[in-house]
Design an enzyme around this catalytic site. Structure first.
Site, short mmCIF file in Angstrom:
data_model
loop_
_atom_site.label_atom_id
_atom_site.label_comp_id
_atom_site.label_asym_id
_atom_site.label_seq_id
_atom_site.Cartn_x
_atom_site.Cartn_y
_atom_site.Cartn_z
N LEU A 130 11.16 -20.82 -4.36
CA LEU A 130 10.33 -19.53 -3.65
C LEU A 130 9.13 -19.45 -4.54
O LEU A 130 9.13 -19.42 -5.93
CB LEU A 130 11.03 -18.28 -3.98
CG LEU A 130 10.30 -17.01 -3.50
CD1 LEU A 130 10.00 -17.06 -2.06
CD2 LEU A 130 10.89 -15.49 -3.93
N HIS B 235 3.11 3.31 -9.30
CA HIS B 235 2.92 1.99 -9.18
C HIS B 235 4.12 1.15 -9.68
O HIS B 235 4.65 -0.06 -9.46
CB HIS B 235 1.76 1.48 -10.30
CG HIS B 235 0.35 1.98 -9.47
ND1 HIS B 235 0.11 1.54 -8.15
CD2 HIS B 235 -0.35 2.90 -9.83
CE1 HIS B 235 -1.03 2.11 -7.73
NE2 HIS B 235 -1.33 2.85 -8.86
N ASP C 280 0.93 -1.29 0.18
CA ASP C 280 -0.07 -0.19 -0.09
C ASP C 280 0.78 1.19 0.03
O ASP C 280 2.04 1.22 0.79
CB ASP C 280 -1.09 0.13 1.31
CG ASP C 280 -2.11 0.93 1.07
OD1 ASP C 280 -2.44 1.56 -0.09
OD2 ASP C 280 -2.63 1.45 2.28
#
Length: 300
Positions: free
Chosen positions: A148, A51, A34
Site C-alpha cells: 500500500l 486534527h 476536510d
C-alpha cells in the site's frame, strides 16, 4: 494512535466489504480530509484535538483501504494556504505532524508487515527543519514496502507542484534537454506524483464540492465523491458508498481513458524527445531528489 488501525468488523460489515470487492475496486483513492476544525467546534474541544481525531480516522480509513484491496492512497494533510492560519494553529498542526511521523518510525516493523510505503508530496522545504528530517527518514525507511502506497500531501498545492515541475526542467535540464523535449509527458514525469497513477476516485468530506488546489493536474479521469459528513465522523458505510459510486461511474470513463492511452502511445511513437536525452534527465532528477532525502535523513 497507530498509523494502521486494528479494526474489528461486524459480520455485516465484512459481508458488505466482500460484496464491494466483487466489483471494480479503485487502484488509487485520494482523500481531502476536510472538517476537522468544524468537528472540534461542534464537540467544544480545541482545534488541535479535532486534527488529532482526524488522524485517528485516517488510520481507520487506511485499514479499510488495505482490506478493500486498494493499492494507493493520497491524502491532503496540509496545504501551503494553511500557513495563513493563526500561528498557534499552524504550529500545532506541524507539531502534530512531527509527532505522528516519529510514531511512524517507531512502527517501522508494523508498516513493513502491512507493506505500507510512505511518500510525502509537497514543498517540504517550507516546513521546519526537524519535521523535514523525520519525513525524510520515514520515506527512506519504508521505500522497499510495496503493498500500500500512502502519499501524504504536506505543504502542497497543485499550483506549486506545477511550478516546481517547470523549475526542475529549467534547473536540471538546461544542459541536457532541447526545446522539442518539452511536452506534457515530460512535465508529468517531473510532478511530485510522478511515481503514482492518477487517482481513480477523489473523496471529499464536510459538504464542500470543490478541489481546493489538490491534484488538479492528475484528476482528468477521476470520479469525484462528496459527502456532507465531517472527516472525523465518516464510517465504513461512507467509505463503501464512495466505492459503489466509483463502480457505477467508472465504466463511463473507460472510453475516455482508452483514448488518452492511445494519444499517449501516439506521442511516444511519433516524438523523438522521449529518448536518451529525456531518460538521462529523469534519471538525474530522481537521483538528485533521493540524495536530498538521504542527506536530510542523516542531519542531526
Amino acid at each position: 494512535m497507530s498509523w494502521i488501525s486494528e479494526t474489528k468488523y461486524r459480520w455485516y460489515e465484512t459481508l458488505a466489504m466482500n460484496i464491494i470487492r466483487c466489483g471494480r475496486v479503485p487502484r488509487h483513492i485520494a482523500f481531502i480530509m476536510d472538517g476537522n476544525r468544524r468537528f472540534a467546534k461542534s464537540e467544544h474541544i480545541p482545534k488541535i484535538d479535532g486534527h488529532s481525531k482526524g488522524f485517528e480516522k485516517l488510520a481507520e480509513c487506511l485499514r479499510w483501504c488495505l482490506d478493500a484491496g486498494i493499492q494507493e492512497v493520497t491524502t491532503f494533510a496540509f496545504s501551503i494556504e494553511n500557513f495563513k492560519r493563526t500561528e498557534d494553529e499552524v504550529n500545532g498542526l506541524l507539531d502534530l505532524a512531527k509527532e505522528k511521523f516519529e510514531k511512524l518510525l517507531a512502527e517501522e516493523d508494523k508498516l513493513k508487515q502491512h507493506g505500507v510505503r510512505i511518500r510525502v508530496i509537497g514543498n517540504i522545504s517550507l516546513l521546519p527543519l526537524e519535521l523535514q528530517q523525520v519525513i525524510a527518514r520515514a520515506m527512506i525507511c519504508t521505500e522497499k514496502n510495496d503493498k500500500l502506497f500512502l502519499n501524504i500531501a504536506l505543504s502542497y498545492t497543485s499550483h506549486d507542484e506545477m511550478t516546481q515541475a517547470v523549475e526542475a526542467v529549467l534547473r536540471h535540464g538546461s544542459d541536457t534537454l532541447e526545446s522539442e523535449d518539452i511536452n506534457e509527458r515530460l512535465l508529468d514525469e517531473c510532478m511530485y506524483t510522478r511515481q503514482s497513477p492518477a487517482p481513480d476516485l477523489l473523496f471529499r468530506t464536510s459538504g464542500e464540492s470543490r478541489i481546493s488546489d489538490f491534484l488538479m493536474w492528475q484528476l482528468s479521469t477521476t470520479v469525484l465523491y462528496f459527502t456532507r459528513v465531517l472527516w472525523p465522523q465518516i464510517t465504513i458505510w461512507n467509505f463503501l458508498a464512495s466505492i459503489l459510486t466509483y463502480q457505477r461511474a467508472s465504466h463511463h470513463l473507460d472510453n475516455f481513458k482508452e483514448q488518452n492511452c492511445r494519444d499517449e502511445k501516439h506521442l511516444i511513437k511519433t516524438s523523438s524527445c522521449f529518448t536518451d536525452r529525456v531518460q538521462s534527465f529523469l534519471y538525474r532528477l530522481d537521483m538528485y531528489r533521493r540524495e536530498f532525502l538521504l542527506k536530510l535523513s542523516k542531519v542531526k
